[in-house]
Design a protein around this motif. Structure first.
Motif, PDB file in Angstrom:
ATOM      1  N   UNK A 108       0.822  -1.206   0.000  1.00 37.30           N
ATOM      2  CA  UNK A 108       0.000   0.000   0.000  1.00 37.30           C
ATOM      3  C   UNK A 108       0.846   1.240   0.000  1.00 37.30           C
ATOM      4  N   UNK A 109       0.201   2.382   0.262  1.00 35.27           N
ATOM      5  CA  UNK A 109       0.860   3.688   0.246  1.00 35.27           C
ATOM      6  C   UNK A 109       1.788   3.779   1.439  1.00 35.27           C
ATOM      7  N   UNK A 110       2.976   4.310   1.161  1.00 34.93           N
ATOM      8  CA  UNK A 110       3.977   4.488   2.232  1.00 34.93           C
ATOM      9  C   UNK A 110       3.785   5.872   2.797  1.00 34.93           C
ATOM     10  N   UNK A 111       3.431   5.901   4.097  1.00 34.25           N
ATOM     11  CA  UNK A 111       3.221   7.177   4.749  1.00 34.25           C
ATOM     12  C   UNK A 111       4.337   7.513   5.740  1.00 34.25           C
ATOM     13  N   UNK A 112       5.164   6.509   6.027  1.00 33.87           N
ATOM     14  CA  UNK A 112       6.256   6.753   7.001  1.00 33.87           C
ATOM     15  C   UNK A 112       7.505   5.983   6.561  1.00 33.87           C
ATOM     16  N   UNK A 113       8.631   6.564   6.877  1.00 32.71           N
ATOM     17  CA  UNK A 113       9.883   5.908   6.521  1.00 32.71           C
ATOM     18  C   UNK A 113      10.034   4.595   7.248  1.00 32.71           C
ATOM     19  N   UNK A 114       9.371   4.506   8.331  1.00 39.26           N
ATOM     20  CA  UNK A 114       9.428   3.299   9.139  1.00 39.26           C
ATOM     21  C   UNK A 114       8.823   2.109   8.414  1.00 39.26           C
ATOM     22  N   UNK A 115       7.994   2.397   7.406  1.00 41.27           N
ATOM     23  CA  UNK A 115       7.367   1.317   6.659  1.00 41.27           C
ATOM     24  C   UNK A 115       8.339   0.708   5.642  1.00 41.27           C
ATOM     25  N   UNK A 116       9.513   1.337   5.444  1.00 43.11           N
ATOM     26  CA  UNK A 116      10.449   0.888   4.414  1.00 43.11           C
ATOM     27  C   UNK A 116      11.685   0.273   5.057  1.00 43.11           C
ATOM     28  N   UNK A 117      12.231  -0.606   4.278  1.00 45.96           N
ATOM     29  CA  UNK A 117      13.497  -1.222   4.679  1.00 45.96           C
ATOM     30  C   UNK A 117      14.454  -1.098   3.508  1.00 45.96           C
ATOM     31  N   UNK A 118      15.760  -1.110   3.784  1.00 42.24           N
ATOM     32  CA  UNK A 118      16.745  -1.014   2.717  1.00 42.24           C
ATOM     33  C   UNK A 118      16.590  -2.245   1.827  1.00 42.24           C
ATOM     34  N   UNK A 119      16.521  -1.957   0.526  1.00 42.17           N
ATOM     35  CA  UNK A 119      16.339  -3.046  -0.419  1.00 42.17           C
ATOM     36  C   UNK A 119      14.888  -3.227  -0.878  1.00 42.17           C
ATOM     37  N   UNK A 120      13.904  -2.472  -0.198  1.00 42.55           N
ATOM     38  CA  UNK A 120      12.493  -2.601  -0.636  1.00 42.55           C
ATOM     39  C   UNK A 120      12.312  -1.975  -2.017  1.00 42.55           C
ATOM     40  N   UNK A 121      11.447  -2.597  -2.804  1.00 45.03           N
ATOM     41  CA  UNK A 121      11.109  -2.043  -4.119  1.00 45.03           C
ATOM     42  C   UNK A 121       9.880  -1.172  -3.934  1.00 45.03           C
TER      43      UNK A 121
END
Length: 390
Positions: free
Chosen positions: A357-370
């Motif tokens: 879904x939509x990313x609203x926070x950096x916390x939702x991402x990890x290095x290497x995520x597409x």
């Protein structure tokens, strides 16, 4: 109307001259007040109830005071004196008849005191009898006259004869039996009759037996005895007296032909009146329909004008409402446009989304995520190589 004495007396004199009964009478009474005249006699003829002045010529039997006599002649009315006198053509002294007359008077008075001749007890005679009973001789002219007149005037009427002797020994009992027979039958009226004759011939209709039978009959009775100048006690007791048998038949029947013509004329008159009234009603209905039509047209026009005015008011209100709605629409559109993500993207912004879904926070991402980056004019794919949190 006021007339002179002479006019009145002339009028009365004319009535006397036109009356056939008064021109041929036979009267019985006691002679009194005899006075000699130049060419005849003046005298009075009286009984217990009244008297009449008389005159006879010399060629008649000389009148004698106290003698009971029968005089035949006519009744005169004198214009100058306004008096009545009996002109005698024939005078007959009848001592035997006088005795019979006295008996007649005695019986008449006795029956009258009993109320047998009272008008109050007389019954109404029908004018359209369906069935007529006749008490008379089967061989005389009476039954033929009654039958002929009845069937000519009223063909649907039944005439029933009870044959009797109308004079002689036993005649009074037969007549009384005939009356009693019809008294217990279904006839509508009874006619008792015979033709003319002398006092002796008619004496049976002066008998107490016949008179009481007539008075006791519950059916209406018409007496048709003798001619117009003849009177019997049967006449007094009957509900109605007829001068002739033919007149008796006329009393109890109607002239069907005349009545038919009268009814047809009456119906024609009614038809004419109804037709006239219908024509008037038709004209009135047509007039009222026209007035109603014009009234409806005028009412429809008024209502149409009201509807047009209402529609104009509605149109005006609708336009005003539409304008207000348009203004509000523009405001809402502007507001929506201001918060439209595409418009935000037009200013150089984008939004990042992953498969989750939509990313609203950096916390939702990890290095290497597409990730997918949505820009104003398209999308771009990227891989997270690092992240920094605030």
């Amino acid at each position: 109307m006021t007339i002179s004495v002479t006019q009145l007396n002339n009028y009365i004199h004319g009535i006397f001259d036109m009356d056939a009964v008064l021109s041929d009478l036979s009267v019985c009474g006691e002679i009194t007040n005899v006075k000699r005249a130049r060419d005849g006699w003046y005298f009075s003829l009286k009984d217990e109830g009244g008297a009449i002045n008389c005159f006879c010529y010399e060629n008649n039997l000389e009148p004698t005071t106290g003698t009971v006599a029968v005089v035949e002649g006519r009744l005169n009315y004198f214009v100058k004196t306004g008096s009545v006198s009996f002109f005698v053509r024939r005078l007959t002294a009848t001592n035997n008849t006088g005795i019979a007359y006295l008996k007649f008077v005695e019986l008449r008075d006795r029956l009258q005191k009993e109320g047998l001749f009272d008008e109050e007890r007389k019954k109404a005679v029908p004018h359209c009898a369906g069935k007529i009973g006749v008490v008379t001789s089967e061989t005389g002219a009476v039954i033929h006259d009654i039958t002929n007149v009845t069937l000519r005037r009223q063909p649907f009427c039944d005439v029933i004869l009870y044959p009797v002797k109308v004079q002689g020994v036993g005649a009074e009992n037969e007549i009384a039996e005939g009356i009693n027979y019809f008294n217990h039958s279904d006839v509508d009226v009874v006619i008792v009759g015979r033709g003319g004759g002398s006092n002796e011939d008619l004496s049976v209709f002066n008998s107490e037996t016949v008179v009481r039978a007539v008075a006791a009959c519950v059916k209406p009775i018409v007496s048709a005895v003798g001619h117009g100048i003849d009177f019997t006690l049967c006449d007094f007791a009957a509900d109605r007296r007829a001068v002739t048998p033919s007149e008796a038949a006329e009393f109890v029947t109607i002239d069907a032909t005349r009545e038919k013509l009268r009814i047809n004329a009456y119906l024609d008159k009614i038809n004419s009146i109804v037709s006239s009234q219908l024509s008037q009603r038709k004209e009135r209905v047509v007039h009222n329909c026209k007035e109603l039509h014009h009234g409806i047209d005028r009412r429809l026009l008024r209502e149409q004008n009201k509807v047009v005015l209402c529609l104009r008011d509605v149109e005006t209100a609708a336009k005003s409402k539409a304008e207000r709605v348009a203004v509000r629409y523009d405001k809402v559109t502007d507001r929506l446009s201001s918060v439209n993500p595409m418009n935000i993207l037009k200013r150089g912004y984008g939004y990042v989304s992953t498969e989750k879904g939509v990313v609203q926070s950096v916390k939702q991402l990890s290095v290497g995520d597409s990730v997918t980056i949505q820009l104003q004019d398209g999308k771009a794919k990227a891989t997270v190589t690092c992240k920094e949190a605030k």
